[in-house]
Design a protein around this motif. Structure first.
Motif, PDB file in Angstrom:
ATOM      1  N   GLN A   3     -12.263 -32.717  85.674  1.00  0.00           N
ATOM      2  CA  GLN A   3     -11.259 -33.476  86.124  1.00  0.00           C
ATOM      3  C   GLN A   3     -11.397 -34.495  85.220  1.00  0.00           C
ATOM      4  OE1 GLN A   3     -10.395 -33.936  89.846  1.00  0.00           O
ATOM      5  NE2 GLN A   3     -11.613 -32.416  89.471  1.00  0.00           N
ATOM      6  N   ASP A   4     -11.619 -34.139  84.090  1.00  0.00           N
ATOM      7  CA  ASP A   4     -10.989 -35.067  82.646  1.00  0.00           C
ATOM      8  C   ASP A   4      -9.738 -35.110  82.461  1.00  0.00           C
ATOM      9  OD1 ASP A   4     -13.233 -34.253  82.248  1.00  0.00           O
ATOM     10  OD2 ASP A   4     -13.410 -33.674  80.367  1.00  0.00           O
ATOM     11  N   ALA A   5      -9.377 -36.675  81.944  1.00  0.00           N
ATOM     12  CA  ALA A   5      -7.756 -37.057  82.347  1.00  0.00           C
ATOM     13  C   ALA A   5      -7.041 -35.863  81.063  1.00  0.00           C
ATOM     14  CB  ALA A   5      -7.843 -38.277  82.028  1.00  0.00           C
ATOM     15  N   LEU A   6      -5.942 -35.467  81.414  1.00  0.00           N
ATOM     16  CA  LEU A   6      -4.946 -34.660  80.792  1.00  0.00           C
ATOM     17  C   LEU A   6      -3.810 -36.068  79.238  1.00  0.00           C
ATOM     18  CD1 LEU A   6      -3.061 -32.665  79.164  1.00  0.00           C
ATOM     19  CD2 LEU A   6      -2.113 -32.712  81.107  1.00  0.00           C
ATOM     20  N   LEU A   7      -4.159 -36.126  77.969  1.00  0.00           N
ATOM     21  CA  LEU A   7      -3.395 -37.313  77.647  1.00  0.00           C
ATOM     22  C   LEU A   7      -2.234 -37.066  77.271  1.00  0.00           C
ATOM     23  CD1 LEU A   7      -6.691 -39.680  75.931  1.00  0.00           C
ATOM     24  CD2 LEU A   7      -5.664 -39.146  78.220  1.00  0.00           C
ATOM     25  N   TYR A   8      -2.347 -35.725  76.496  1.00  0.00           N
ATOM     26  CA  TYR A   8      -1.140 -35.324  75.851  1.00  0.00           C
ATOM     27  C   TYR A   8      -0.674 -33.968  76.032  1.00  0.00           C
ATOM     28  CZ  TYR A   8       2.378 -34.709  72.433  1.00  0.00           C
ATOM     29  OH  TYR A   8       3.438 -34.220  71.848  1.00  0.00           O
ATOM     30  N   GLU A   9       0.498 -33.586  76.835  1.00  0.00           N
ATOM     31  CA  GLU A   9       0.834 -32.176  75.988  1.00  0.00           C
ATOM     32  C   GLU A   9       1.554 -31.845  75.185  1.00  0.00           C
ATOM     33  OE1 GLU A   9       1.786 -27.736  79.033  1.00  0.00           O
ATOM     34  OE2 GLU A   9       0.852 -30.123  79.962  1.00  0.00           O
ATOM     35  N   GLU A  10       1.135 -30.910  74.407  1.00  0.00           N
ATOM     36  CA  GLU A  10       2.889 -30.360  73.265  1.00  0.00           C
ATOM     37  C   GLU A  10       3.366 -29.281  74.048  1.00  0.00           C
ATOM     38  OE1 GLU A  10       5.270 -29.998  70.942  1.00  0.00           O
ATOM     39  OE2 GLU A  10       4.398 -31.655  70.277  1.00  0.00           O
ATOM     40  N   LYS A  11       4.892 -29.142  74.272  1.00  0.00           N
ATOM     41  CA  LYS A  11       5.278 -28.200  74.916  1.00  0.00           C
ATOM     42  C   LYS A  11       5.824 -27.444  73.969  1.00  0.00           C
ATOM     43  CE  LYS A  11       5.046 -30.326  79.206  1.00  0.00           C
ATOM     44  NZ  LYS A  11       6.458 -31.565  80.579  1.00  0.00           N
ATOM     45  N   ASP A  12       6.807 -27.866  73.014  1.00  0.00           N
ATOM     46  CA  ASP A  12       6.788 -26.628  72.315  1.00  0.00           C
ATOM     47  C   ASP A  12       6.335 -25.591  71.236  1.00  0.00           C
ATOM     48  OD1 ASP A  12       8.505 -25.895  69.975  1.00  0.00           O
ATOM     49  OD2 ASP A  12       9.427 -27.824  69.348  1.00  0.00           O
ATOM     50  N   GLU A  13       6.125 -24.719  71.520  1.00  0.00           N
ATOM     51  CA  GLU A  13       5.214 -23.503  70.911  1.00  0.00           C
ATOM     52  C   GLU A  13       5.967 -23.230  69.710  1.00  0.00           C
ATOM     53  OE1 GLU A  13       5.972 -20.430  73.370  1.00  0.00           O
ATOM     54  OE2 GLU A  13       5.871 -21.373  75.473  1.00  0.00           O
ATOM     55  N   THR A  14       5.919 -23.781  69.133  1.00  0.00           N
ATOM     56  CA  THR A  14       5.723 -24.088  67.566  1.00  0.00           C
ATOM     57  C   THR A  14       5.651 -25.088  66.622  1.00  0.00           C
ATOM     58  OG1 THR A  14       8.314 -25.169  67.299  1.00  0.00           O
ATOM     59  CG2 THR A  14       9.022 -23.178  67.727  1.00  0.00           C
ATOM     60  N   TYR A  15       4.986 -26.344  67.806  1.00  0.00           N
ATOM     61  CA  TYR A  15       4.147 -26.908  66.721  1.00  0.00           C
ATOM     62  C   TYR A  15       1.999 -26.427  67.712  1.00  0.00           C
ATOM     63  CZ  TYR A  15       8.015 -29.462  65.591  1.00  0.00           C
ATOM     64  OH  TYR A  15       8.901 -30.372  64.931  1.00  0.00           O
ATOM     65  N   PHE A  16       1.986 -26.634  66.527  1.00  0.00           N
ATOM     66  CA  PHE A  16       0.355 -26.681  66.681  1.00  0.00           C
ATOM     67  C   PHE A  16      -0.328 -28.474  66.821  1.00  0.00           C
ATOM     68  CE2 PHE A  16       0.393 -22.408  66.091  1.00  0.00           C
ATOM     69  CZ  PHE A  16      -0.466 -21.421  65.987  1.00  0.00           C
ATOM     70  N   LEU A  17      -1.162 -28.408  67.470  1.00  0.00           N
ATOM     71  CA  LEU A  17      -2.190 -29.834  67.339  1.00  0.00           C
ATOM     72  C   LEU A  17      -2.908 -30.112  66.844  1.00  0.00           C
ATOM     73  CD1 LEU A  17      -1.994 -31.995  70.783  1.00  0.00           C
ATOM     74  CD2 LEU A  17      -3.958 -31.679  69.869  1.00  0.00           C
ATOM     75  N   TRP A  18      -3.620 -30.487  66.115  1.00  0.00           N
ATOM     76  CA  TRP A  18      -4.828 -30.994  65.932  1.00  0.00           C
ATOM     77  C   TRP A  18      -4.982 -32.526  66.228  1.00  0.00           C
ATOM     78  CZ3 TRP A  18      -1.495 -27.949  62.585  1.00  0.00           C
ATOM     79  CH2 TRP A  18      -1.603 -26.975  62.526  1.00  0.00           C
ATOM     80  N   LEU A  19      -6.495 -32.432  66.246  1.00  0.00           N
ATOM     81  CA  LEU A  19      -7.082 -34.203  66.529  1.00  0.00           C
ATOM     82  C   LEU A  19      -7.514 -34.403  65.704  1.00  0.00           C
ATOM     83  CD1 LEU A  19      -7.433 -35.955  68.896  1.00  0.00           C
ATOM     84  CD2 LEU A  19      -9.498 -35.081  69.490  1.00  0.00           C
ATOM     85  N   THR A  20      -7.944 -35.764  64.976  1.00  0.00           N
ATOM     86  CA  THR A  20      -8.618 -36.437  64.206  1.00  0.00           C
ATOM     87  C   THR A  20      -8.844 -38.169  63.944  1.00  0.00           C
ATOM     88  OG1 THR A  20      -8.802 -36.445  61.426  1.00  0.00           O
ATOM     89  CG2 THR A  20      -6.412 -37.385  62.830  1.00  0.00           C
ATOM     90  N   GLN A  21      -8.957 -38.237  63.489  1.00  0.00           N
ATOM     91  CA  GLN A  21     -10.225 -39.805  63.759  1.00  0.00           C
ATOM     92  C   GLN A  21      -9.286 -40.630  61.706  1.00  0.00           C
ATOM     93  OE1 GLN A  21     -12.929 -42.560  65.257  1.00  0.00           O
ATOM     94  NE2 GLN A  21     -13.572 -40.298  65.034  1.00  0.00           N
ATOM     95  N   SER A  22      -9.052 -41.953  62.091  1.00  0.00           N
ATOM     96  CA  SER A  22      -8.287 -42.982  61.006  1.00  0.00           C
ATOM     97  C   SER A  22      -9.896 -43.157  60.409  1.00  0.00           C
ATOM     98  CB  SER A  22      -7.703 -44.033  61.609  1.00  0.00           C
ATOM     99  OG  SER A  22      -8.765 -44.777  62.283  1.00  0.00           O
ATOM    100  N   ARG A  23     -10.306 -42.889  59.295  1.00  0.00           N
ATOM    101  CA  ARG A  23     -11.175 -43.146  58.515  1.00  0.00           C
ATOM    102  C   ARG A  23     -12.095 -44.547  58.981  1.00  0.00           C
ATOM    103  NH1 ARG A  23     -14.572 -41.280  54.360  1.00  0.00           N
ATOM    104  NH2 ARG A  23     -12.623 -39.732  53.367  1.00  0.00           N
ATOM    105  N   SER A  24     -11.184 -45.527  59.438  1.00  0.00           N
ATOM    106  CA  SER A  24     -11.544 -46.846  59.487  1.00  0.00           C
ATOM    107  C   SER A  24     -12.203 -46.458  60.624  1.00  0.00           C
ATOM    108  CB  SER A  24     -10.254 -47.867  60.315  1.00  0.00           C
ATOM    109  OG  SER A  24      -9.308 -47.184  60.735  1.00  0.00           O
ATOM    110  N   LYS A  25     -11.976 -45.838  61.696  1.00  0.00           N
ATOM    111  CA  LYS A  25     -12.162 -45.640  62.925  1.00  0.00           C
ATOM    112  C   LYS A  25     -11.589 -46.070  64.013  1.00  0.00           C
ATOM    113  CE  LYS A  25     -17.126 -43.390  61.918  1.00  0.00           C
ATOM    114  NZ  LYS A  25     -16.507 -42.313  61.982  1.00  0.00           N
ATOM    115  N   ALA A  26     -10.753 -46.964  63.786  1.00  0.00           N
ATOM    116  CA  ALA A  26      -9.764 -47.635  64.412  1.00  0.00           C
ATOM    117  C   ALA A  26      -9.303 -47.243  65.430  1.00  0.00           C
ATOM    118  CB  ALA A  26      -9.212 -48.644  63.970  1.00  0.00           C
ATOM    119  N   TYR A  27      -8.778 -45.911  64.987  1.00  0.00           N
ATOM    120  CA  TYR A  27      -7.814 -44.575  65.701  1.00  0.00           C
ATOM    121  C   TYR A  27      -7.642 -43.609  66.580  1.00  0.00           C
ATOM    122  CZ  TYR A  27      -4.464 -49.013  64.274  1.00  0.00           C
ATOM    123  OH  TYR A  27      -4.219 -49.885  65.089  1.00  0.00           O
TER     124      TYR A  27
END
Length: 217
Positions: free
Chosen positions: A95-119
């Motif tokens: 039941q987890d919420a899907l927040l984003y999907e990259e549909k262009d198959e030429t792009y890879f997606l990597w998750l990160t966080q700002s060092r400030s932890k604000a974003y």
């Protein structure tokens, strides 16, 4: 009990009470996320399959600031990282919420966080083009915003510090230059120069701290 085992990604919750970690058990780089209570040493019942592990310094699990949920990345049929979900502890991962999907198959997606932890941020990368998306790490916001829409050939990296985002970009700068922009206006027409392009010096990275800024050259 297997011939192969690798930790894909791991992140400790803000209250230091929980550990979310992923395991690649067969060498396919497809990972399953587990959550451990660090006080009791027990595993929570929910597991999350088909996730992506850390690569090139980018993480695949990032906690929300409230410590009650975390963000993670899944793969498509070609094993490309392409979706961001949010999991709330104690709920069914199906039941987890899907927040984003990259549909262009030429792009890879990597998750990160700002060092400030604000974003919470995500880097979308193709061969010569970058795009970043971001949302406030306030425990409630689920909608990612585009930082600067992708333009073929435009590469940029983003970091947050204080009242600004800092941007390292190759726009008219073969060796990259450093810019900054207000938090409420992130597209490139709002960028102002901090450090100009230098033909004899290549910028390769940056880290923002509360009282100083680090550049890698």
């Amino acid at each position: 009990d297997s011939n192969f085992c690798r930790i894909g990604s791991f992140a400790i919750s803000p209250d230091a009470g929980k550990l979310a970690y992923s395991v690649d058990a067969d060498g396919t780089e497809v990972c399953t996320i587990y959550i451990k209570n660090l006080t009791t040493g027990t595993l929570l019942p929910e597991t999350i399959p088909n996730t992506y592990g850390d690569v090139y310094g980018h993480r695949a699990i990032e906690w929300a600031c409230d410590g009650k949920s975390f963000f993670y990345v899944t793969r498509d049929a070609a094993l490309r990282p392409y979706r961001i979900y949010r999991h709330v502890l104690g709920t069914d991962p199906a039941q987890d919420a899907l927040l984003y999907e990259e549909k262009d198959e030429t792009y890879f997606l990597w998750l990160t966080q700002s060092r400030s932890k604000a974003y919470i941020m995500a880097y979308l990368g193709s061969t010569v083009t970058d795009e970043w998306i971001y949302l406030p790490n306030d425990g409630t916001t689920n909608e990612f915003k585009v930082f600067q829409p992708r333009i073929k050939g435009l590469e940029y990296q983003v970091e947050h510090a204080g009242d600004h985002f800092f941007v390292m970009t190759n726009e008219n700068a073969l060796n990259f230059k450093l810019m900054r922009t207000p938090l409420h206006a992130t597209t490139k027409e709002n960028w102002e120069e901090v450090l100009p392009h230098r033909p004899d010096t290549l910028l390769t990275g940056m880290d923002a701290f509360q009282d100083f800024f680090v550049l890698y050259e």
